[in-house]
Write a protein that holds these residues in place. Structure first.
Motif, mmCIF file in Angstrom:
data_model
loop_
_atom_site.group_PDB
_atom_site.id
_atom_site.type_symbol
_atom_site.label_atom_id
_atom_site.label_comp_id
_atom_site.label_asym_id
_atom_site.label_seq_id
_atom_site.Cartn_x
_atom_site.Cartn_y
_atom_site.Cartn_z
ATOM 1 N N PRO A 1 10.285 -15.435 -1.493
ATOM 2 C CA PRO A 1 11.513 -16.352 -1.323
ATOM 3 C C PRO A 1 10.968 -16.209 1.230
ATOM 4 O O PRO A 1 10.936 -15.684 1.236
ATOM 5 C CB PRO A 1 12.290 -15.254 -1.140
ATOM 6 C CG PRO A 1 12.470 -15.172 -2.625
ATOM 7 C CD PRO A 1 10.425 -14.815 -2.747
ATOM 8 N N HIS B 1 18.132 -17.344 1.348
ATOM 9 C CA HIS B 1 16.141 -16.700 0.777
ATOM 10 C C HIS B 1 16.135 -18.187 0.216
ATOM 11 O O HIS B 1 16.927 -18.456 -1.126
ATOM 12 C CB HIS B 1 15.758 -15.949 0.712
ATOM 13 C CG HIS B 1 15.990 -14.725 1.523
ATOM 14 N ND1 HIS B 1 16.481 -14.168 2.089
ATOM 15 C CD2 HIS B 1 15.099 -14.673 2.799
ATOM 16 C CE1 HIS B 1 16.790 -13.456 3.504
ATOM 17 N NE2 HIS B 1 14.903 -13.438 2.655
ATOM 18 N N ALA B 2 14.776 -18.742 0.482
ATOM 19 C CA ALA B 2 14.696 -19.853 -1.022
ATOM 20 C C ALA B 2 13.120 -19.642 -1.576
ATOM 21 O O ALA B 2 12.402 -19.582 -0.067
ATOM 22 C CB ALA B 2 15.233 -20.714 -0.473
ATOM 23 N N PRO B 3 12.739 -19.861 -2.622
ATOM 24 C CA PRO B 3 10.864 -20.293 -3.149
ATOM 25 C C PRO B 3 10.144 -21.296 -2.077
ATOM 26 O O PRO B 3 11.519 -22.144 -1.697
ATOM 27 C CB PRO B 3 11.274 -20.598 -4.020
ATOM 28 C CG PRO B 3 11.867 -20.450 -4.562
ATOM 29 C CD PRO B 3 13.451 -20.285 -3.800
#
Length: 358
Positions: free
Chosen positions: A278, A36-38
């Protein structure tokens, strides 16, 4: 006795075929390990630089425009005479009002004398009360006529001064609404002046963006012909009603200390970055379907087998898929060869890369 070697040969060939078929089932696949990442989107719109405040200069009275002293682009200052209409009619009206006042004052003076004499006679008993009342009434009427004439005279003086149009703001002329020789009505815009001071970046924004609630995003504005000229600002005004022709809403962005080169009327490009929670970004080739819904193949790292896992897709980019639910950090997702897989099938991993992030 000759059949035995033949049976043995056929049996061996069949066993080899089964072993070969079993080897074919171990399919090589390309995979990625997801994290997960912004995430965020950049929205770009084309707009125009406008003055934060504009004033329309117009005459309070109508008449033939005699002269206009400034044109588009000229600076103006408070009190400066920018246009005139022909004053003859208003000069005549002023002289007429002065004559009417003089006449009314003469009538008043005569009425005052009569009232004074009738008052003395009444006090001595030489005049009837009715005569004094009549004289008093004539005096009041004359006083009212003088007040009316004074008001008309003041109105005539004001109208004469209104033949000169003066700017009450400091700024630059951005538009003109009449030329010398034209007959202009009271209230018709003769000049439009952009006040000195603030400047706005004005955009026509589609309704789908207006419906989304952004928490006062910072807007980055650049000149369309020179991206190196940059200013920032925040939304200060959103039109309550959409344009009937385009269906868009006018949004004004107040700029913070814009450079002088961002002149009024310049074409600009505004950008805002909208951040979201995310997400996981996958290559578009990783996506397949399960019962008509989006899904991906996930590899069991211990058994080296695959299973079909439903996912929730937020949106699609040109070459990727943004997944908001269904996957966990560290899941190994098949990115190539998804159409030839089946649940529980054993696979051979060709490579494991980190998921491409925004």
């Amino acid at each position: 006795m000759k059949r035995i070697p033949l049976i043995i040969a056929v049996t061996l060939l069949a066993a080899c075929g089964k072993e070969q078929a079993k080897r074919v089932e171990i399919r090589p696949v390309r995979v990625i390990s997801v994290q997960h990442a912004p995430s965020g989107d950049t929205i770009s719109l084309t707009g125009q630089i406008q003055a934060k405040d504009q004033a329309n200069l117009a005459f309070r009275i109508g008449g033939r425009l005699q002269e206009r002293n400034v044109t588009v682009g000229d600076p103006v200052t408070p009190g400066q005479i920018v246009a005139k209409i022909e004053p003859q009619d208003y000069q005549n009206a002023l002289r007429s009002a002065e004559a009417d006042l003089a006449s009314a004052q003469a009538v008043l003076a005569n009425a005052q004398n009569i009232e004074r004499r009738q008052s003395e006679l009444l006090s001595r008993g030489f005049a009837a009360r009715a005569q004094y009342d009549q004289a008093e009434q004539q005096l009041k009427t004359a006083q009212s006529q003088v007040e009316t004439a004074q008001a008309r005279l003041q109105n005539a003086k004001d109208n004469l001064t209104y033949t000169e149009l003066k700017s009450d703001v400091a700024g630059s002329v951005t538009a003109k609404g009449a030329e010398p020789g034209e007959v202009v009505a009271a209230g018709r815009m003769v000049l439009q002046v952009a006040r000195q001071g603030g400047r706005d970046a004005v955009f026509n924004v589609p309704s789908q963006l207006i419906r989304q609630r952004y928490k006062d995003p910072e807007v980055t504005v650049t000149l369309s012909d020179d991206p190196a000229v940059v200013a920032t600002g925040h939304v200060r005004e959103v039109a309550p009603q959409a344009d009937a022709a385009t269906g868009t809403y006018v949004v004004k962005v107040g700029l913070d200390n814009p450079p002088d080169i961002m002149r009024l009327g310049a074409t600009i490009i505004g950008q805002i970055r909208i951040e979201s929670g995310p997400v996981i970004q996958l290559p578009g080739t990783a996506l397949t379907q399960s019962e008509g819904k989006p899904a991906v193949w996930v590899v069991d790292p211990a058994k080296k087998t695959v299973s079909l896992l439903p996912v929730v897709v937020d949106h699609y980019d040109t070459s990727s898929v943004i997944v908001v639910d269904g996957l966990r950090d560290g899941d190994i997702v098949v990115t190539a060869g998804v159409q030839a897989l089946r649940p529980g099938q054993e696979v051979r991993l060709l490579e494991t890369d980190a998921a491409v992030q925004k």
